[in-house]
Scaffold this motif. Structure first.
Motif, mmCIF file in Angstrom:
data_model
loop_
_atom_site.group_PDB
_atom_site.id
_atom_site.type_symbol
_atom_site.label_atom_id
_atom_site.label_comp_id
_atom_site.label_asym_id
_atom_site.label_seq_id
_atom_site.Cartn_x
_atom_site.Cartn_y
_atom_site.Cartn_z
ATOM 1 N N ALA A 230 17.601 -18.439 -69.005
ATOM 2 C CA ALA A 230 17.798 -19.348 -70.141
ATOM 3 C C ALA A 230 18.354 -18.593 -71.351
ATOM 4 N N ALA A 231 17.833 -17.404 -71.606
ATOM 5 C CA ALA A 231 18.338 -16.592 -72.723
ATOM 6 C C ALA A 231 19.773 -16.146 -72.448
ATOM 7 N N GLN A 232 20.052 -15.766 -71.209
ATOM 8 C CA GLN A 232 21.410 -15.334 -70.861
ATOM 9 C C GLN A 232 22.387 -16.490 -70.997
ATOM 10 N N LYS A 233 21.963 -17.696 -70.611
ATOM 11 C CA LYS A 233 22.824 -18.884 -70.742
ATOM 12 C C LYS A 233 23.054 -19.194 -72.216
ATOM 13 N N ALA A 234 22.013 -19.099 -73.018
ATOM 14 C CA ALA A 234 22.145 -19.353 -74.456
ATOM 15 C C ALA A 234 23.107 -18.345 -75.084
ATOM 16 N N LEU A 235 23.020 -17.091 -74.667
ATOM 17 C CA LEU A 235 23.937 -16.069 -75.180
ATOM 18 C C LEU A 235 25.362 -16.368 -74.740
ATOM 19 N N ASP B 133 26.683 -19.269 -73.959
ATOM 20 C CA ASP B 133 27.170 -20.446 -74.692
ATOM 21 C C ASP B 133 27.614 -20.061 -76.099
ATOM 22 N N PHE B 134 26.792 -19.268 -76.769
ATOM 23 C CA PHE B 134 27.135 -18.820 -78.121
ATOM 24 C C PHE B 134 28.413 -17.990 -78.104
ATOM 25 N N GLN B 135 28.499 -17.031 -77.189
ATOM 26 C CA GLN B 135 29.665 -16.151 -77.143
ATOM 27 C C GLN B 135 30.946 -16.910 -76.796
ATOM 28 N N LYS B 136 30.854 -17.887 -75.901
ATOM 29 C CA LYS B 136 32.028 -18.700 -75.559
ATOM 30 C C LYS B 136 32.522 -19.473 -76.778
ATOM 31 N N LYS B 137 31.587 -20.089 -77.474
ATOM 32 C CA LYS B 137 31.961 -20.858 -78.668
ATOM 33 C C LYS B 137 32.539 -19.939 -79.736
ATOM 34 N N LEU C 267 36.478 -19.851 -81.311
ATOM 35 C CA LEU C 267 36.704 -20.028 -82.755
ATOM 36 C C LEU C 267 37.110 -18.730 -83.454
ATOM 37 N N LYS C 268 37.406 -17.701 -82.671
ATOM 38 C CA LYS C 268 37.658 -16.372 -83.236
ATOM 39 C C LYS C 268 38.707 -16.379 -84.352
ATOM 40 N N ALA C 269 39.828 -17.013 -84.096
ATOM 41 C CA ALA C 269 40.898 -17.022 -85.112
ATOM 42 C C ALA C 269 40.435 -17.705 -86.388
ATOM 43 N N LEU C 270 39.757 -18.817 -86.244
ATOM 44 C CA LEU C 270 39.265 -19.531 -87.427
ATOM 45 C C LEU C 270 38.201 -18.724 -88.169
ATOM 46 N N ILE C 271 37.371 -18.035 -87.410
ATOM 47 C CA ILE C 271 36.342 -17.190 -88.031
ATOM 48 C C ILE C 271 37.010 -16.082 -88.837
ATOM 49 N N MET C 272 38.020 -15.441 -88.231
ATOM 50 C CA MET C 272 38.711 -14.344 -88.920
ATOM 51 C C MET C 272 39.399 -14.828 -90.183
ATOM 52 N N LEU C 273 39.881 -16.057 -90.174
ATOM 53 C CA LEU C 273 40.559 -16.624 -91.345
ATOM 54 C C LEU C 273 39.589 -17.317 -92.295
ATOM 55 N N ASP D 246 32.809 -27.338 -91.468
ATOM 56 C CA ASP D 246 31.344 -27.368 -91.563
ATOM 57 C C ASP D 246 30.729 -27.691 -90.205
ATOM 58 N N GLU D 247 31.362 -28.593 -89.471
ATOM 59 C CA GLU D 247 30.858 -28.971 -88.144
ATOM 60 C C GLU D 247 30.908 -27.791 -87.182
ATOM 61 N N GLU D 248 32.003 -27.050 -87.179
ATOM 62 C CA GLU D 248 32.131 -25.877 -86.310
ATOM 63 C C GLU D 248 31.127 -24.797 -86.682
ATOM 64 N N ARG D 249 30.966 -24.588 -87.969
ATOM 65 C CA ARG D 249 30.010 -23.579 -88.453
ATOM 66 C C ARG D 249 28.584 -23.960 -88.043
ATOM 67 N N GLN D 250 28.248 -25.238 -88.192
ATOM 68 C CA GLN D 250 26.915 -25.701 -87.822
ATOM 69 C C GLN D 250 26.678 -25.589 -86.317
ATOM 70 N N GLU D 251 27.697 -25.915 -85.520
ATOM 71 C CA GLU D 251 27.556 -25.800 -84.075
ATOM 72 C C GLU D 251 27.351 -24.343 -83.664
ATOM 73 N N LEU D 252 28.117 -23.458 -84.263
ATOM 74 C CA LEU D 252 27.991 -22.029 -83.959
ATOM 75 C C LEU D 252 26.610 -21.513 -84.373
ATOM 76 N N LEU D 253 26.160 -21.882 -85.550
ATOM 77 C CA LEU D 253 24.835 -21.468 -86.012
ATOM 78 C C LEU D 253 23.731 -22.042 -85.119
ATOM 79 N N HIS D 254 23.912 -23.279 -84.674
ATOM 80 C CA HIS D 254 22.934 -23.900 -83.783
ATOM 81 C C HIS D 254 22.835 -23.121 -82.470
#
Length: 129
Positions: free
Chosen positions: A44-49, A51-55, A59-65, A70-78
């Motif tokens: 479960a922890a490996q799957k959660a990791l 999922d987070f890493q895939k997301k 979003l890497k390019a958007l994160i770098m820029l 807000d929706e993407e940021r909230q999903e990533l934080l979740h």
């Protein structure tokens, strides 16, 4: 200025092996190893990791820029929170903090004994880069 004492390589390597053996017997090290294995075996922890890493990767390019919505940021934080809330992750991070603390204490002790502040030298790009 103090003269630098140089030990033969064989003596240095033997001391390093003895130190590693003693270090591996520390409760903090053994606790860290158990927590690491538990985390690796927690699907479960490996799957959660994953999922987070895939997301995060998607979003890497958007994160770098710094352009996440807000929706993407909230999903990533979740997804990140889901990973960090797993008991095995929390145990691993606690064990890691304890191992780092004992390692720093040992580093300070070694520095005192050899008369060289090894940690500071490494942080400031001294002897170690």
């Amino acid at each position: 200025m103090n003269e630098l004492e140089v030990s033969p390589r064989l003596v240095t390597m033997q001391a390093a092996r003895q130190f590693a053996e003693a270090f591996s017997e520390l409760a903090e090290y053994q606790s860290f190893e158990r927590a690491f294995q538990a985390l690796r075996n927690d699907s479960a922890a490996q799957k959660a990791l994953e999922d987070f890493q895939k997301k995060q990767a998607s979003l890497k390019a958007l994160i770098m820029l710094n352009s996440l919505s807000d929706e993407e940021r909230q999903e990533l934080l979740h997804l990140q929170d889901l990973f960090y809330s797993k008991p095995t992750v929390m145990s691993y991070l606690q064990a890691q903090r304890e191992l780092v603390a004992i390692s720093q204490s040992l580093g300070d002790l070694i520095s005192t004994e050899i008369g060289l502040d090894y940690g500071t030298s490494c942080r400031t790009g001294g002897c170690c880069g």
